[in-house]
Design an enzyme around this catalytic site. Structure first.
Site, PDB file in Angstrom:
ATOM      1  N   ASP A   7       1.593  -1.183   0.031  1.00 16.90           N
ATOM      2  CA  ASP A   7      -0.122  -0.031   0.056  1.00 16.90           C
ATOM      3  C   ASP A   7       1.164   1.346  -0.015  1.00 16.90           C
ATOM      4  O   ASP A   7       1.450   1.397  -0.310  1.00 16.90           O
ATOM      5  CB  ASP A   7      -0.751  -0.028   1.242  1.00 16.90           C
ATOM      6  CG  ASP A   7      -2.301   0.903   1.467  1.00 16.90           C
ATOM      7  OD1 ASP A   7      -2.644   1.272   0.510  1.00 16.90           O
ATOM      8  OD2 ASP A   7      -1.759   2.010   2.229  1.00 16.90           O
ATOM      9  N   SER A   8       0.648   2.328  -0.072  1.00 14.68           N
ATOM     10  CA  SER A   8       0.543   3.720  -0.171  1.00 14.68           C
ATOM     11  C   SER A   8       1.140   3.563   1.455  1.00 14.68           C
ATOM     12  O   SER A   8       2.510   4.573   1.358  1.00 14.68           O
ATOM     13  CB  SER A   8       0.206   4.718  -1.122  1.00 14.68           C
ATOM     14  OG  SER A   8      -1.059   4.909  -0.252  1.00 14.68           O
ATOM     15  N   CYS A  70      -3.762  -1.421  -2.230  1.00 14.86           N
ATOM     16  CA  CYS A  70      -4.467  -0.152  -2.211  1.00 14.86           C
ATOM     17  C   CYS A  70      -5.322   0.512  -3.018  1.00 14.86           C
ATOM     18  O   CYS A  70      -4.966   0.033  -5.023  1.00 14.86           O
ATOM     19  CB  CYS A  70      -3.166   0.430  -2.836  1.00 14.86           C
ATOM     20  SG  CYS A  70      -3.501   2.660  -2.942  1.00 14.86           S
ATOM     21  N   GLU A 157      -3.487   9.213   8.002  1.00 16.09           N
ATOM     22  CA  GLU A 157      -1.772   9.322   8.312  1.00 16.09           C
ATOM     23  C   GLU A 157      -0.977   9.972   8.816  1.00 16.09           C
ATOM     24  O   GLU A 157      -0.095   9.359   9.668  1.00 16.09           O
ATOM     25  CB  GLU A 157      -1.044   9.760   7.128  1.00 16.09           C
ATOM     26  CG  GLU A 157      -1.315   8.156   5.859  1.00 16.09           C
ATOM     27  CD  GLU A 157      -0.444   7.321   5.751  1.00 16.09           C
ATOM     28  OE1 GLU A 157       0.388   7.118   6.048  1.00 16.09           O
ATOM     29  OE2 GLU A 157      -1.291   6.153   5.432  1.00 16.09           O
ATOM     30  N   CYS A 191     -11.273   3.245  -0.605  1.00 17.18           N
ATOM     31  CA  CYS A 191      -9.816   3.443   0.280  1.00 17.18           C
ATOM     32  C   CYS A 191      -9.170   2.940   1.292  1.00 17.18           C
ATOM     33  O   CYS A 191      -9.852   2.181   1.889  1.00 17.18           O
ATOM     34  CB  CYS A 191      -9.311   5.081   0.378  1.00 17.18           C
ATOM     35  SG  CYS A 191      -8.206   5.448   0.638  1.00 17.18           S
ATOM     36  N   HIS A 193      -7.763   2.736   3.687  1.00 18.05           N
ATOM     37  CA  HIS A 193      -7.620   4.035   4.772  1.00 18.05           C
ATOM     38  C   HIS A 193      -9.165   3.551   5.463  1.00 18.05           C
ATOM     39  O   HIS A 193      -9.274   4.440   6.665  1.00 18.05           O
ATOM     40  CB  HIS A 193      -6.717   5.658   4.088  1.00 18.05           C
ATOM     41  CG  HIS A 193      -5.353   4.673   4.360  1.00 18.05           C
ATOM     42  ND1 HIS A 193      -4.698   3.900   3.202  1.00 18.05           N
ATOM     43  CD2 HIS A 193      -4.788   6.268   4.856  1.00 18.05           C
ATOM     44  CE1 HIS A 193      -3.582   5.130   3.710  1.00 18.05           C
ATOM     45  NE2 HIS A 193      -3.463   5.627   4.830  1.00 18.05           N
TER      46      HIS A 193
END
Ligand code: DGL
Length: 274
Positions: A7-8, A70, A157, A191, A193
């Site tokens: 993932d990013s 992702c 993040e 997403c 996240h």
């Protein structure tokens, strides 16, 4: 052979968690490109280049099966990588969009679908294309509304997911989505996240009867099914119940922030992608 999960940033940990619940014996390498996250606001070229670097790196670590955990990278880079850059006899690369779309068709009763995702995933149109295909095959009409949520990943993040600022932006994007189509009965958290802010999302929906689709378990079940259909790959997977965590940022920062996502102490190593 360990299964690679990329993932990013930290979002893919929500997918890894789902996978490890279903496949506790397998070995994994998690790679977060935390130094260059978020991907969601970057161009196709850059996302493709970064994702390919991550795939190549995981391949160099011996991974012959890689999950792009992702949506942004799955939407922007997966197809090109599958078609142009890899030899499927050497490595298989899977994404998160297809299995999610299949689940939507099972859950929606009125075919009014909402998508919350990064600007990159929204502008790629990947969910719209895949959903239209899926519903057309089932002979069902579909109405799709998309809302980009550019503030959610940076807030998560930064560890600010429980702050009043995050709460404001969670409410704002949900309102904008439901304004487009008040009849939406199923929302994709497009997403990896976003499950981190699931409780705040539910709070804002205030008991409305809407299915919220988080991807962890969906991707896990799709992977279990994939390995059943590809026993030669399954056989090559090692089973030591381990996970190695790699990050392009500082390992201390990764370990500290990863606590939000996984409730166990982890160790991380720093690597470079180029
Ligand atoms: N977690 C990623 C996704 O599923 C993207 C986050 C980002 O880098 O913007 O889209």
């Amino acid at each position: 052979m360990k299964i690679g999960v990329f993932d990013s940033g930290y979002g893919g940990l929500t997918i890894l968690q789902g996978i490890r619940k279903r496949m506790p014996d397998y070995d994994f390498i998690y790679l977060g490109d935390n130094a260059r996250t978020p991907y969601g606001t970057r161009s196709f070229e850059v996302i493709y280049q970064y994702t390919l670097q991550a795939v190549r790196f995981l391949q160099s670590q011996g991974c012959r099966l890689i999950i792009i955990a992702c949506n942004t990278a799955s939407a922007k880079a997966l197809r090109t990588i599958q078609q142009k850059d890899i030899n499927p006899d050497e490595v298989r690369v899977l994404g998160v969009i297809r299995p999610t779309v299949e689940k939507v068709a099972q859950l929606s009763r009125n075919n009014h679908i909402g998508i919350l995702a990064t600007p990159g995933t929204v502008s790629s149109g990947s969910y719209v294309i895949e959903l239209q295909k899926q519903f057309a095959a089932l002979n069902r009409p579909i109405r799709i509304s998309q809302q980009a949520c550019p503030m959610w990943v940076p807030l998560i993040e930064a560890g600010e997911q429980d702050s009043p600022g995050a709460d404001y932006f969670i409410g704002r994007y949900l309102d904008l989505l439901l304004l487009q189509d008040p009849l939406i009965d199923t929302i994709i958290l497009g997403c990896t996240h976003y499950p981190i802010v699931l409780n705040a999302i539910l709070r804002h929906l205030d008991g409305r009867d809407i299915n919220i689709i988080a991807q962890g378990d969906i991707v896990a079940l799709a992977l279990v099914d994939y390995l059943k259909r590809h026993p030669e790959i399954d056989k090559a997977c090692s089973r030591g119940a381990s996970c190695t965590y790699l990050t392009t940022e500082s390992p201390e920062k990764f370990v500290d922030s990863a606590r939000i996502f996984i409730k166990e102490a982890v160790k991380a190593q720093k690597i470079e992608l180029f």
